[in-house]
Design a protein around this motif. Structure first.
Motif, PDB file in Angstrom:
ATOM      1  N   VAL A  60     -34.444  44.085 -34.428  1.00  0.00           N
ATOM      2  CA  VAL A  60     -34.072  44.804 -33.213  1.00  0.00           C
ATOM      3  C   VAL A  60     -34.987  46.014 -33.115  1.00  0.00           C
ATOM      4  O   VAL A  60     -35.033  46.837 -34.031  1.00  0.00           O
ATOM      5  CB  VAL A  60     -32.597  45.246 -33.240  1.00  0.00           C
ATOM      6  N   HIS A  70     -34.972  34.442 -19.678  1.00  0.00           N
ATOM      7  CA  HIS A  70     -33.719  34.396 -20.432  1.00  0.00           C
ATOM      8  C   HIS A  70     -32.872  33.196 -20.027  1.00  0.00           C
ATOM      9  O   HIS A  70     -32.266  32.539 -20.876  1.00  0.00           O
ATOM     10  CB  HIS A  70     -32.904  35.669 -20.191  1.00  0.00           C
ATOM     11  N   ILE A  83     -37.534  38.040 -27.793  1.00  0.00           N
ATOM     12  CA  ILE A  83     -36.755  38.279 -26.580  1.00  0.00           C
ATOM     13  C   ILE A  83     -37.048  39.691 -26.101  1.00  0.00           C
ATOM     14  O   ILE A  83     -36.564  40.669 -26.681  1.00  0.00           O
ATOM     15  CB  ILE A  83     -35.250  38.097 -26.823  1.00  0.00           C
ATOM     16  N   CYS A 114     -34.384  42.733 -23.852  1.00  0.00           N
ATOM     17  CA  CYS A 114     -33.180  42.143 -24.452  1.00  0.00           C
ATOM     18  C   CYS A 114     -31.914  42.920 -24.109  1.00  0.00           C
ATOM     19  O   CYS A 114     -30.806  42.444 -24.390  1.00  0.00           O
ATOM     20  CB  CYS A 114     -33.341  42.004 -25.961  1.00  0.00           C
ATOM     21  N   MET A 144     -29.592  40.687 -22.294  1.00  0.00           N
ATOM     22  CA  MET A 144     -29.140  39.420 -22.883  1.00  0.00           C
ATOM     23  C   MET A 144     -27.673  39.136 -22.597  1.00  0.00           C
ATOM     24  O   MET A 144     -27.307  38.011 -22.218  1.00  0.00           O
ATOM     25  CB  MET A 144     -29.372  39.424 -24.402  1.00  0.00           C
ATOM     26  N   CYS A 193     -35.882  41.008 -31.088  1.00  0.00           N
ATOM     27  CA  CYS A 193     -35.277  41.524 -29.854  1.00  0.00           C
ATOM     28  C   CYS A 193     -35.874  42.894 -29.550  1.00  0.00           C
ATOM     29  O   CYS A 193     -35.798  43.800 -30.393  1.00  0.00           O
ATOM     30  CB  CYS A 193     -33.771  41.648 -30.009  1.00  0.00           C
ATOM     31  N   SER A 228     -36.682  46.110 -26.488  1.00  0.00           N
ATOM     32  CA  SER A 228     -36.447  46.735 -25.189  1.00  0.00           C
ATOM     33  C   SER A 228     -36.851  48.196 -25.301  1.00  0.00           C
ATOM     34  O   SER A 228     -36.974  48.745 -26.397  1.00  0.00           O
ATOM     35  CB  SER A 228     -34.978  46.625 -24.784  1.00  0.00           C
TER      36      SER A 228
END
Length: 696
Positions: free
Chosen positions: A52, A211, A242, A245, A248, A448, A450
């Motif tokens: 993350v 997604h 991703i 994310c 999500m 993940c 962002s």
């Protein structure tokens, strides 16, 4: 024998000073955090880890994860799937970032953009459509002629490339459709844009998708008990990135939500019967009956039953439209008995009709023999049968709810092109278990990323949302290199007029006055973000006369999102009034955006059925849904909104938060945002001067 690990110094050789990119670009600045982030992503590949990562605007996030993905592919031949939430980022990766890296590294990097089938032009459906033989084709300026020119010149066949279509033609009329596809038997198979994209994806090392398709692929694998070593909607893969994310949870919930609506029935009705229907019409049902003797009467019967079912759906929808107060309503323990009393008979009648239609269509199909060229008839009807059976199962579930625990049942009012309708929906209360079991527990590497993930300096909120709270992860946080203290002035309204549901108009009027004052002070270049169309409509209609002479753009359905952004970008003194979809994915560096106004803090709607149910679950466990769900959701959205303003190191701008409720938790909320210039001595009377002094 285990392969040797990829040397992390290879990242420096590409992203560092004196590396491949610095030699490729005439002006290149090494970004230390980008290199560290990229090495962390590489570690996730090497150790089969989930990660993350929060990477602030300006880090160079996409290069940061594409470089290790490329290195891993070149070393092992393993594919990486990169899924994003927005088409804007997908196009950036495919049209800009990946070609740049391929050129800079002098490498052949096979990559492909994979979209859902309905995004691609179907050549057979286009040439079968009357528009392809229109009398207007001789006029090179006609929309019919421009469409034909695009059909002949497009390389990808992606329908979003089209800005407009001829009158009476919908994208769905000429889009690729599984139910009507002839596959390899189609005369256009070798030119088919959909199959070309899938063949390209099979040979690609980097696959870019969205997604929705990612989650749909995972759902299909789960339903068919297939792992990721097999081909499904996406090719086999074991490495996943991703991006964006933070969306999500929202996107996965949308995909796993089941819907029953009048328009969804009409789609199947028109596909089977056609607009001009009847026993002798050229539609799928009569075509199927024509392939066997003895089913003509059954064809007439099922067409009549479809017409009867359409009337039942129409009546049921009209009843719901008249009785539903507001835009959404949850069906729960408190009102379930009343719901059954009102609507059970209508739903049972619809279910009975759907079951009769499915049985009759199955009979017709079982008695018919189809050639390869006519296989689409059987395929189309079989698909409709599956849809009708799904509708029937939906009704059965909605009418037999035993407990309101893991799912949310609710009604949603929507406006379609021709009507207002109310649809029934069933959503999972949470998607974390679904994502954990279908994605995180089955793949080796999942990264993940962002720009906005942390709340209270931790990833706990996001990890719980998506099902990563039980898996060991690697994590990293890399702050934006931009100087927010110098380049971002954050002004907060004093809160004399607070938004209240029962005093909306007073707040709207207050907001209008402040917005007009701020825009005049900045001379335009303003993006005004709302959380509801109601407030947007009120404020924009009253501000128009006050901002006479300025180019005012309003998100009201007349222009597409991309058209609004292009016009806003081109006129540096224009003003754009917009709502939800513009809180993220807007990248407008420079003077075209120098004032950002947030009209309300983006708290979730308290009466939204899914959010309300999630809050009740948290509260029932003795915890605070306000602190564990409402505030974190608002902060992530607020950070996204503020992120629209400063997009490069040279950008300078003012952000004005109108919602005085922020003052209740001012210090806490500000601690979650990038450290910027936020004067405590700001008073309303100095708004105009503050903006002018900072910008000019």
């Amino acid at each position: 024998m285990e392969r040797p690990m990829i040397d992390p110094l290879k990242i420096d050789d590409i992203l560092g000073a004196g590396g491949a990119l610095s030699n490729y670009f005439t002006s290149y600045e090494e970004r230390g955090d980008q290199i560290e982030m990229s090495k962390l992503v590489l570690e996730g590949y090497e150790k089969n880890m989930a990660e993350v990562i929060e990477a602030g605007t300006g880090i160079g996030k996409s290069f940061g994860y594409l470089v290790p993905a490329i290195l891993h592919y070149k070393e092992t031949g393993e594919k990486t799937v990169v899924a994003t939430s927005t088409i804007t980022l997908q196009k950036q990766l495919v049209d800009k970032d990946l070609p740049t890296l391929a050129n800079a590294l002098s490498l052949d990097i096979p990559y492909a953009l994979v979209m859902g089938r309905a995004n691609y032009l179907c050549l057979r459906r286009y040439y079968d459509n009357s528009v392809s033989a229109s009398i207007f084709l001789n006029d090179i300026e006609s929309s019919e002629s421009k469409l034909l020119s695009w059909v002949r010149s497009t390389e990808e066949g992606v329908l979003d490339e089209l800005e407009s279509l001829p009158k009476g033609v919908l994208k769905s009329d000429i889009a690729s459709d599984y139910e009507l596809c002839l596959g390899s038997k189609c005369p256009y198979y070798n030119k088919c844009f959909f199959y070309k994209s899938r063949r390209k994806a099979d040979g690609a090392g980097i696959i870019i998708t969205n997604h929705h398709l990612l989650f749909l692929d995972a759902k299909k694998r789960d339903e068919n008990d297939e792992d990721y070593s097999e081909k499904a909607l996406l090719p086999p893969y074991n490495r996943l990135i991703i991006d964006e994310c933070h969306n999500m949870d929202k996107n996965a919930t949308s995909l796993f939500t089941k819907v029953l609506s009048y328009s969804s029935f009409l789609w199947e009705f028109r596909k089977l019967v056609g607009v001009k229907h009847g026993a002798n019409a050229n539609n799928l049902i009569t075509l199927a009956a024509g392939h066997s003797k003895g089913t003509e009467e059954k064809a007439i019967e099922v067409i009549k039953e479809l017409e009867s079912c359409e009337k039942l759906f129409n009546h049921f929808n009209s009843t719901l439209v008249l009785s539903l107060n507001g835009s959404e309503q949850r069906v729960d323990r408190g009102n379930y008995a009343l719901f059954l009393k009102k609507y059970q008979d209508s739903l049972i009648a619809i279910k009975h009709s759907l079951d009769l239609i499915s049985a009759t269509l199955n009979y017709i199909i079982s008695k018919s023999a189809f050639s390869d060229e006519d296989a689409y008839i059987q395929q189309g009807i079989t698909s409709s049968i599956c849809t009708f059976e799904g509708f029937s199962s939906f009704i059965l579930e909605f009418l037999n709810v035993k407990e309101f625990k893991d799912k949310v049942y609710y009604l949603v009012r929507e406006k379609t092109r021709n009507r207002e309708e109310v649809g029934l929906r069933i959503s999972p209360l949470e998607v974390n278990d679904i994502l954990r079991e279908s994605i995180f527990d089955k793949l080796g590497t999942v990264i993940c990323l962002s720009a906005t993930l942390k709340v209270d300096r931790e990833f706990d909120f996001f990890r719980h949302q998506v099902g990563l709270d039980d898996r060991e992860i690697l994590s990293g946080c890399y702050e934006s290199p931009f100087d927010y203290r110098r380049n971002l002035l954050l002004l907060i309204d004093n809160g004399k007029v607070i938004y209240k549901n029962d005093q909306e108009e007073e707040y709207f009027e207050h907001a209008t006055n402040k917005i007009v004052t701020a825009i005049k002070a900045s001379g335009g270049g303003a993006l005004v973000l709302f959380t509801s169309y109601k407030m947007l409509s009120y404020v924009s209609s009253r501000a128009l006369s006050e901002l006479d002479g300025m180019n005012i753009l309003i998100q009201n359905g007349e222009l597409s999102r991309s058209q609004l952004l292009n016009r806003f970008r081109e006129d540096k003194d224009s003003v754009l009034f917009a709502t939800q979809s513009f809180w993220e994915g807007v990248d407008i560096p420079g003077d075209s955006l120098r004032l950002l106004i947030l009209t309300k803090l983006p708290y979730p709607q308290v009466n939204e059925p899914l959010f309300k149910s999630r809050c009740e679950k948290i509260d029932s466990e003795g915890q605070s849904s306000y602190m564990l769900l409402s505030v974190p959701s608002m902060i992530m959205k607020l950070k996204q909104g503020l992120g629209r303003l400063i997009r490069s190191k040279d950008d300078k701008g003012v952000a004005f938060i109108l919602d005085g409720r922020i003052n209740r938790n001012r210090d806490y909320i500000l601690s979650q945002l990038p450290a910027c210039n936020c004067p405590e001595d700001f008073i309303d009377e100095s708004l105009e001067r503050r903006i002018e002094d900072f910008l000019y």
